[in-house]
Design a protein around this motif. Sequence first.
Motif, PDB file in Angstrom:
ATOM      1  N   ALA A  72     -16.552 -62.066 -45.194  1.00  0.00           N
ATOM      2  CA  ALA A  72     -15.262 -61.528 -45.638  1.00  0.00           C
ATOM      3  C   ALA A  72     -15.392 -60.059 -46.067  1.00  0.00           C
ATOM      4  O   ALA A  72     -14.521 -59.238 -45.740  1.00  0.00           O
ATOM      5  CB  ALA A  72     -14.707 -62.367 -46.786  1.00  0.00           C
ATOM      6  N   LEU A  73     -16.454 -59.732 -46.776  1.00  0.00           N
ATOM      7  CA  LEU A  73     -16.671 -58.342 -47.177  1.00  0.00           C
ATOM      8  C   LEU A  73     -16.793 -57.444 -45.953  1.00  0.00           C
ATOM      9  O   LEU A  73     -16.185 -56.368 -45.894  1.00  0.00           O
ATOM     10  CB  LEU A  73     -17.936 -58.218 -48.021  1.00  0.00           C
ATOM     11  N   CYS A  74     -17.576 -57.870 -44.994  1.00  0.00           N
ATOM     12  CA  CYS A  74     -17.785 -57.055 -43.801  1.00  0.00           C
ATOM     13  C   CYS A  74     -16.521 -56.946 -42.959  1.00  0.00           C
ATOM     14  O   CYS A  74     -16.257 -55.892 -42.371  1.00  0.00           O
ATOM     15  CB  CYS A  74     -18.969 -57.579 -43.004  1.00  0.00           C
ATOM     16  N   LEU A  75     -15.721 -57.994 -42.909  1.00  0.00           N
ATOM     17  CA  LEU A  75     -14.429 -57.909 -42.223  1.00  0.00           C
ATOM     18  C   LEU A  75     -13.521 -56.897 -42.920  1.00  0.00           C
ATOM     19  O   LEU A  75     -12.868 -56.084 -42.268  1.00  0.00           O
ATOM     20  CB  LEU A  75     -13.754 -59.271 -42.160  1.00  0.00           C
ATOM     21  N   GLY A  76     -13.494 -56.928 -44.230  1.00  0.00           N
ATOM     22  CA  GLY A  76     -12.694 -55.961 -44.990  1.00  0.00           C
ATOM     23  C   GLY A  76     -13.149 -54.534 -44.747  1.00  0.00           C
ATOM     24  O   GLY A  76     -12.337 -53.624 -44.557  1.00  0.00           O
ATOM     25  N   ILE A  77     -14.449 -54.321 -44.751  1.00  0.00           N
ATOM     26  CA  ILE A  77     -15.004 -52.993 -44.487  1.00  0.00           C
ATOM     27  C   ILE A  77     -14.595 -52.520 -43.091  1.00  0.00           C
ATOM     28  O   ILE A  77     -14.145 -51.382 -42.909  1.00  0.00           O
ATOM     29  CB  ILE A  77     -16.547 -53.013 -44.629  1.00  0.00           C
ATOM     30  N   ALA A  78     -14.744 -53.395 -42.104  1.00  0.00           N
ATOM     31  CA  ALA A  78     -14.419 -53.034 -40.726  1.00  0.00           C
ATOM     32  C   ALA A  78     -12.933 -52.720 -40.552  1.00  0.00           C
ATOM     33  O   ALA A  78     -12.570 -51.786 -39.832  1.00  0.00           O
ATOM     34  CB  ALA A  78     -14.845 -54.155 -39.776  1.00  0.00           C
ATOM     35  N   VAL A  79     -12.076 -53.472 -41.226  1.00  0.00           N
ATOM     36  CA  VAL A  79     -10.630 -53.212 -41.143  1.00  0.00           C
ATOM     37  C   VAL A  79     -10.314 -51.841 -41.731  1.00  0.00           C
ATOM     38  O   VAL A  79      -9.565 -51.058 -41.135  1.00  0.00           O
ATOM     39  CB  VAL A  79      -9.828 -54.317 -41.873  1.00  0.00           C
ATOM     40  N   ILE A  80     -10.881 -51.533 -42.874  1.00  0.00           N
ATOM     41  CA  ILE A  80     -10.630 -50.236 -43.509  1.00  0.00           C
ATOM     42  C   ILE A  80     -11.145 -49.105 -42.625  1.00  0.00           C
ATOM     43  O   ILE A  80     -10.481 -48.075 -42.466  1.00  0.00           O
ATOM     44  CB  ILE A  80     -11.258 -50.185 -44.914  1.00  0.00           C
ATOM     45  N   GLU A  81     -12.316 -49.292 -42.021  1.00  0.00           N
ATOM     46  CA  GLU A  81     -12.877 -48.260 -41.156  1.00  0.00           C
ATOM     47  C   GLU A  81     -11.988 -47.972 -39.954  1.00  0.00           C
ATOM     48  O   GLU A  81     -11.977 -46.846 -39.448  1.00  0.00           O
ATOM     49  CB  GLU A  81     -14.260 -48.678 -40.651  1.00  0.00           C
ATOM     50  N   GLN A  82     -11.226 -48.952 -39.501  1.00  0.00           N
ATOM     51  CA  GLN A  82     -10.353 -48.769 -38.340  1.00  0.00           C
ATOM     52  C   GLN A  82      -9.049 -48.045 -38.674  1.00  0.00           C
ATOM     53  O   GLN A  82      -8.367 -47.573 -37.779  1.00  0.00           O
ATOM     54  CB  GLN A  82     -10.016 -50.118 -37.708  1.00  0.00           C
ATOM     55  N   GLN A  83      -8.708 -47.977 -39.951  1.00  0.00           N
ATOM     56  CA  GLN A  83      -7.461 -47.335 -40.340  1.00  0.00           C
ATOM     57  C   GLN A  83      -7.596 -45.818 -40.197  1.00  0.00           C
ATOM     58  O   GLN A  83      -8.669 -45.257 -40.423  1.00  0.00           O
ATOM     59  CB  GLN A  83      -7.098 -47.677 -41.785  1.00  0.00           C
ATOM     60  N   LEU A  92     -21.869 -56.703 -40.140  1.00  0.00           N
ATOM     61  CA  LEU A  92     -20.886 -55.685 -39.760  1.00  0.00           C
ATOM     62  C   LEU A  92     -20.599 -55.743 -38.259  1.00  0.00           C
ATOM     63  O   LEU A  92     -19.446 -55.622 -37.837  1.00  0.00           O
ATOM     64  CB  LEU A  92     -21.369 -54.291 -40.158  1.00  0.00           C
ATOM     65  N   ARG A  93     -21.630 -55.946 -37.459  1.00  0.00           N
ATOM     66  CA  ARG A  93     -21.425 -56.059 -36.012  1.00  0.00           C
ATOM     67  C   ARG A  93     -20.562 -57.281 -35.698  1.00  0.00           C
ATOM     68  O   ARG A  93     -19.637 -57.212 -34.876  1.00  0.00           O
ATOM     69  CB  ARG A  93     -22.760 -56.165 -35.277  1.00  0.00           C
ATOM     70  N   SER A  94     -20.844 -58.387 -36.352  1.00  0.00           N
ATOM     71  CA  SER A  94     -20.052 -59.606 -36.137  1.00  0.00           C
ATOM     72  C   SER A  94     -18.599 -59.384 -36.528  1.00  0.00           C
ATOM     73  O   SER A  94     -17.682 -59.838 -35.835  1.00  0.00           O
ATOM     74  CB  SER A  94     -20.636 -60.767 -36.937  1.00  0.00           C
ATOM     75  N   ALA A  95     -18.370 -58.677 -37.628  1.00  0.00           N
ATOM     76  CA  ALA A  95     -17.001 -58.400 -38.078  1.00  0.00           C
ATOM     77  C   ALA A  95     -16.272 -57.537 -37.053  1.00  0.00           C
ATOM     78  O   ALA A  95     -15.107 -57.794 -36.726  1.00  0.00           O
ATOM     79  CB  ALA A  95     -17.028 -57.699 -39.439  1.00  0.00           C
ATOM     80  N   ARG A  96     -16.952 -56.534 -36.528  1.00  0.00           N
ATOM     81  CA  ARG A  96     -16.328 -55.665 -35.526  1.00  0.00           C
ATOM     82  C   ARG A  96     -16.027 -56.433 -34.238  1.00  0.00           C
ATOM     83  O   ARG A  96     -15.009 -56.174 -33.589  1.00  0.00           O
ATOM     84  CB  ARG A  96     -17.220 -54.459 -35.272  1.00  0.00           C
ATOM     85  N   LEU A  97     -16.896 -57.378 -33.889  1.00  0.00           N
ATOM     86  CA  LEU A  97     -16.636 -58.224 -32.710  1.00  0.00           C
ATOM     87  C   LEU A  97     -15.383 -59.073 -32.916  1.00  0.00           C
ATOM     88  O   LEU A  97     -14.558 -59.218 -32.001  1.00  0.00           O
ATOM     89  CB  LEU A  97     -17.814 -59.150 -32.440  1.00  0.00           C
ATOM     90  N   VAL A  98     -15.233 -59.628 -34.095  1.00  0.00           N
ATOM     91  CA  VAL A  98     -14.055 -60.442 -34.401  1.00  0.00           C
ATOM     92  C   VAL A  98     -12.781 -59.597 -34.264  1.00  0.00           C
ATOM     93  O   VAL A  98     -11.790 -60.035 -33.683  1.00  0.00           O
ATOM     94  CB  VAL A  98     -14.163 -61.048 -35.822  1.00  0.00           C
ATOM     95  N   LEU A  99     -12.832 -58.377 -34.789  1.00  0.00           N
ATOM     96  CA  LEU A  99     -11.643 -57.532 -34.767  1.00  0.00           C
ATOM     97  C   LEU A  99     -11.313 -56.988 -33.379  1.00  0.00           C
ATOM     98  O   LEU A  99     -10.145 -56.869 -33.030  1.00  0.00           O
ATOM     99  CB  LEU A  99     -11.816 -56.368 -35.745  1.00  0.00           C
ATOM    100  N   SER A 100     -12.331 -56.678 -32.608  1.00  0.00           N
ATOM    101  CA  SER A 100     -12.076 -56.094 -31.284  1.00  0.00           C
ATOM    102  C   SER A 100     -11.881 -57.157 -30.213  1.00  0.00           C
ATOM    103  O   SER A 100     -11.248 -56.898 -29.185  1.00  0.00           O
ATOM    104  CB  SER A 100     -13.226 -55.178 -30.879  1.00  0.00           C
ATOM    105  N   GLY A 101     -12.454 -58.324 -30.436  1.00  0.00           N
ATOM    106  CA  GLY A 101     -12.358 -59.378 -29.449  1.00  0.00           C
ATOM    107  C   GLY A 101     -13.290 -59.202 -28.267  1.00  0.00           C
ATOM    108  O   GLY A 101     -13.179 -59.911 -27.273  1.00  0.00           O
ATOM    109  N   LYS A 102     -14.194 -58.237 -28.382  1.00  0.00           N
ATOM    110  CA  LYS A 102     -15.154 -58.014 -27.289  1.00  0.00           C
ATOM    111  C   LYS A 102     -16.445 -57.447 -27.849  1.00  0.00           C
ATOM    112  O   LYS A 102     -16.460 -56.840 -28.929  1.00  0.00           O
ATOM    113  CB  LYS A 102     -14.578 -57.066 -26.250  1.00  0.00           C
ATOM    114  N   PRO A 103     -17.549 -57.642 -27.159  1.00  0.00           N
ATOM    115  CA  PRO A 103     -18.820 -57.121 -27.651  1.00  0.00           C
ATOM    116  C   PRO A 103     -18.891 -55.603 -27.591  1.00  0.00           C
ATOM    117  O   PRO A 103     -18.225 -54.977 -26.793  1.00  0.00           O
ATOM    118  CB  PRO A 103     -19.866 -57.734 -26.702  1.00  0.00           C
TER     119      PRO A 103
END
Length: 70
Positions: free
Chosen positions: A15-26, A58-69
């Motif tokens: 959850a922390l890494c997903l939050g970090i990745a979401v903020i980084e995309q803004q 962090l890589r796993s979180a970015r994969l979840v958000l992008s939907g691709k490797p």
Amino acid sequence: MAQITDRDLHLVKKALCLGIAVIEQQPEGPFRPDSDAADMKDLADRLMEDDIELAHYLRSARLVLSGKPG
């Protein structure tokens, strides 16, 4: 304070890494919570055994958000 271990600890790290990745995309600007991202990175760093584990989450979180490797 609650003791977080095993599966619960895994979920907190994720959850922390997903939050970090979401903020980084803004887009940068006054509404991007950079201080929250910094605090979340600090907490994640303290919960992880090493930089390799943090990078994995962090890589796993970015994969979840992008939907691709990658």
